[in-house]
Write a protein that holds these residues in place. Structure first.
Motif, mmCIF file in Angstrom:
data_model
loop_
_atom_site.group_PDB
_atom_site.id
_atom_site.type_symbol
_atom_site.label_atom_id
_atom_site.label_comp_id
_atom_site.label_asym_id
_atom_site.label_seq_id
_atom_site.Cartn_x
_atom_site.Cartn_y
_atom_site.Cartn_z
ATOM 1 N N VAL A 167 0.888 -1.086 -0.025
ATOM 2 C CA VAL A 167 0.065 0.054 0.024
ATOM 3 C C VAL A 167 0.826 1.109 0.153
ATOM 4 C CG1 VAL A 167 -1.728 1.254 1.362
ATOM 5 C CG2 VAL A 167 -1.751 -1.217 1.156
ATOM 6 N N LYS A 168 2.083 1.479 0.999
ATOM 7 C CA LYS A 168 2.864 2.315 0.824
ATOM 8 C C LYS A 168 3.476 2.393 -0.497
ATOM 9 C CE LYS A 168 3.708 1.929 5.896
ATOM 10 N NZ LYS A 168 4.895 1.452 6.606
ATOM 11 N N LEU A 169 3.897 1.391 -1.158
ATOM 12 C CA LEU A 169 4.764 1.541 -2.454
ATOM 13 C C LEU A 169 3.742 2.132 -3.654
ATOM 14 C CD1 LEU A 169 6.985 0.960 -4.397
ATOM 15 C CD2 LEU A 169 6.145 -1.211 -4.423
ATOM 16 N N MET A 170 2.391 1.542 -3.444
ATOM 17 C CA MET A 170 1.392 2.193 -4.326
ATOM 18 C C MET A 170 0.917 3.550 -4.190
ATOM 19 S SD MET A 170 0.701 -0.143 -6.752
ATOM 20 C CE MET A 170 -0.625 0.337 -7.512
ATOM 21 N N GLY A 171 1.102 3.955 -2.808
ATOM 22 C CA GLY A 171 0.847 5.362 -2.521
ATOM 23 C C GLY A 171 1.731 6.237 -2.952
ATOM 24 N N ALA A 172 3.047 5.816 -2.991
ATOM 25 C CA ALA A 172 4.109 6.752 -3.272
ATOM 26 C C ALA A 172 4.404 6.899 -4.878
ATOM 27 C CB ALA A 172 5.567 5.942 -2.859
ATOM 28 N N LEU A 173 4.106 5.542 -5.489
ATOM 29 C CA LEU A 173 3.813 5.643 -7.030
ATOM 30 C C LEU A 173 2.786 6.554 -7.758
ATOM 31 C CD1 LEU A 173 4.631 2.102 -7.632
ATOM 32 C CD2 LEU A 173 6.242 3.961 -8.091
ATOM 33 N N GLY A 174 1.699 6.483 -6.877
ATOM 34 C CA GLY A 174 0.604 7.303 -7.304
ATOM 35 C C GLY A 174 1.042 8.762 -7.236
ATOM 36 N N LEU A 175 1.699 9.205 -6.009
ATOM 37 C CA LEU A 175 2.110 10.953 -5.926
ATOM 38 C C LEU A 175 2.901 11.045 -7.101
ATOM 39 C CD1 LEU A 175 2.735 11.015 -2.193
ATOM 40 C CD2 LEU A 175 0.938 12.034 -3.372
ATOM 41 N N TYR A 176 3.818 10.100 -7.403
ATOM 42 C CA TYR A 176 4.893 10.536 -8.442
ATOM 43 C C TYR A 176 4.257 10.284 -9.876
ATOM 44 C CZ TYR A 176 9.138 10.604 -10.837
ATOM 45 O OH TYR A 176 10.057 10.960 -12.098
ATOM 46 N N PHE A 177 3.436 9.288 -10.376
ATOM 47 C CA PHE A 177 2.886 9.219 -11.442
ATOM 48 C C PHE A 177 1.748 9.880 -11.791
ATOM 49 C CE2 PHE A 177 5.994 5.739 -11.128
ATOM 50 C CZ PHE A 177 6.625 5.968 -12.413
ATOM 51 N N GLY A 178 0.766 9.935 -11.068
ATOM 52 C CA GLY A 178 -0.551 10.666 -11.102
ATOM 53 C C GLY A 178 -1.445 9.292 -11.472
ATOM 54 N N LEU A 179 -2.796 10.119 -11.233
ATOM 55 C CA LEU A 179 -3.826 9.068 -11.340
ATOM 56 C C LEU A 179 -4.048 8.137 -12.524
ATOM 57 C CD1 LEU A 179 -6.543 8.288 -10.017
ATOM 58 C CD2 LEU A 179 -7.725 9.956 -11.450
ATOM 59 N N SER A 180 -4.018 8.614 -13.692
ATOM 60 C CA SER A 180 -4.272 7.748 -15.003
ATOM 61 C C SER A 180 -2.985 6.849 -14.916
ATOM 62 C CB SER A 180 -4.313 8.449 -16.373
ATOM 63 O OG SER A 180 -2.962 9.156 -16.160
ATOM 64 N N ASN A 181 -1.791 7.190 -14.643
ATOM 65 C CA ASN A 181 -0.799 5.967 -14.798
ATOM 66 C C ASN A 181 -0.637 5.092 -13.575
ATOM 67 O OD1 ASN A 181 0.693 6.834 -17.187
ATOM 68 N ND2 ASN A 181 1.660 8.605 -16.112
ATOM 69 N N ILE A 182 -1.116 5.500 -12.501
ATOM 70 C CA ILE A 182 -1.252 4.539 -11.286
ATOM 71 C C ILE A 182 -2.481 3.452 -11.521
ATOM 72 C CG2 ILE A 182 -2.800 5.651 -9.782
ATOM 73 C CD1 ILE A 182 0.409 3.758 -8.870
ATOM 74 N N ILE A 183 -3.309 3.962 -12.273
ATOM 75 C CA ILE A 183 -4.622 2.722 -12.613
ATOM 76 C C ILE A 183 -3.793 1.828 -13.800
ATOM 77 C CG2 ILE A 183 -6.593 2.590 -13.850
ATOM 78 C CD1 ILE A 183 -7.718 5.173 -12.654
ATOM 79 N N VAL A 184 -3.056 2.404 -14.650
ATOM 80 C CA VAL A 184 -2.395 1.324 -15.431
ATOM 81 C C VAL A 184 -1.428 0.403 -14.782
ATOM 82 C CG1 VAL A 184 -0.758 1.184 -17.463
ATOM 83 C CG2 VAL A 184 -2.738 2.860 -17.427
ATOM 84 N N ILE A 185 -0.644 1.014 -13.882
ATOM 85 C CA ILE A 185 0.370 0.133 -13.331
ATOM 86 C C ILE A 185 -0.567 -0.648 -12.335
ATOM 87 C CG2 ILE A 185 2.082 0.644 -11.192
ATOM 88 C CD1 ILE A 185 2.754 3.021 -12.237
ATOM 89 N N THR A 186 -1.431 -0.290 -11.781
ATOM 90 C CA THR A 186 -2.392 -1.219 -10.888
ATOM 91 C C THR A 186 -2.889 -2.676 -11.784
ATOM 92 O OG1 THR A 186 -3.143 0.421 -9.220
ATOM 93 C CG2 THR A 186 -4.174 -1.518 -9.275
ATOM 94 N N LEU A 187 -3.429 -1.988 -12.815
ATOM 95 C CA LEU A 187 -3.812 -3.221 -13.594
ATOM 96 C C LEU A 187 -2.703 -4.066 -14.265
ATOM 97 C CD1 LEU A 187 -6.869 -1.376 -15.615
ATOM 98 C CD2 LEU A 187 -7.118 -3.094 -13.777
#
Length: 87
Positions: free
Chosen positions: A6-26
């Motif tokens: 969760v912390k890793l995804m949160g940090a990545l979300g802050l860096y990459f933004g919403l559209s890219n974090i959705i792609v990274i999650t999928l």
């Protein structure tokens, strides 16, 4: 997923933004599912063993960095809509 994921995804979300974090999650879920099935089918891992999710998040992030967004988005749309997505 543990709190490290969760912390890793949160940090990545802050860096990459919403559209890219959705792609990274999928991408992470798709890669994790495929590799977990392979590991279970080849009996490298057993059903009761833990498979860490962090490496799949990192792999999805690297793919998101080096492959253009539109290409990854189109591939994910084809995979998750079972080929029914029309451009």
């Amino acid at each position: 997923m543990g709190f490290g994921d969760v912390k890793l995804m949160g940090a990545l979300g802050l860096y990459f933004g919403l559209s890219n974090i959705i792609v990274i999650t999928l991408l992470s879920f798709l890669i994790g599912a495929i590799l977990s099935i392979v590991l279970l089918a080849t009996k490298i891992k057993k059903m009761d063993e833990y498979i860490p999710f962090g490496p799949f998040i990192v792999l999805g992030t690297f793919i998101s960095i080096y492959v253009p967004f539109e290409i990854v988005k189109n591939i994910l749309l084809q995979v998750f809509t079972l080929g029914l997505y029309a451009k």
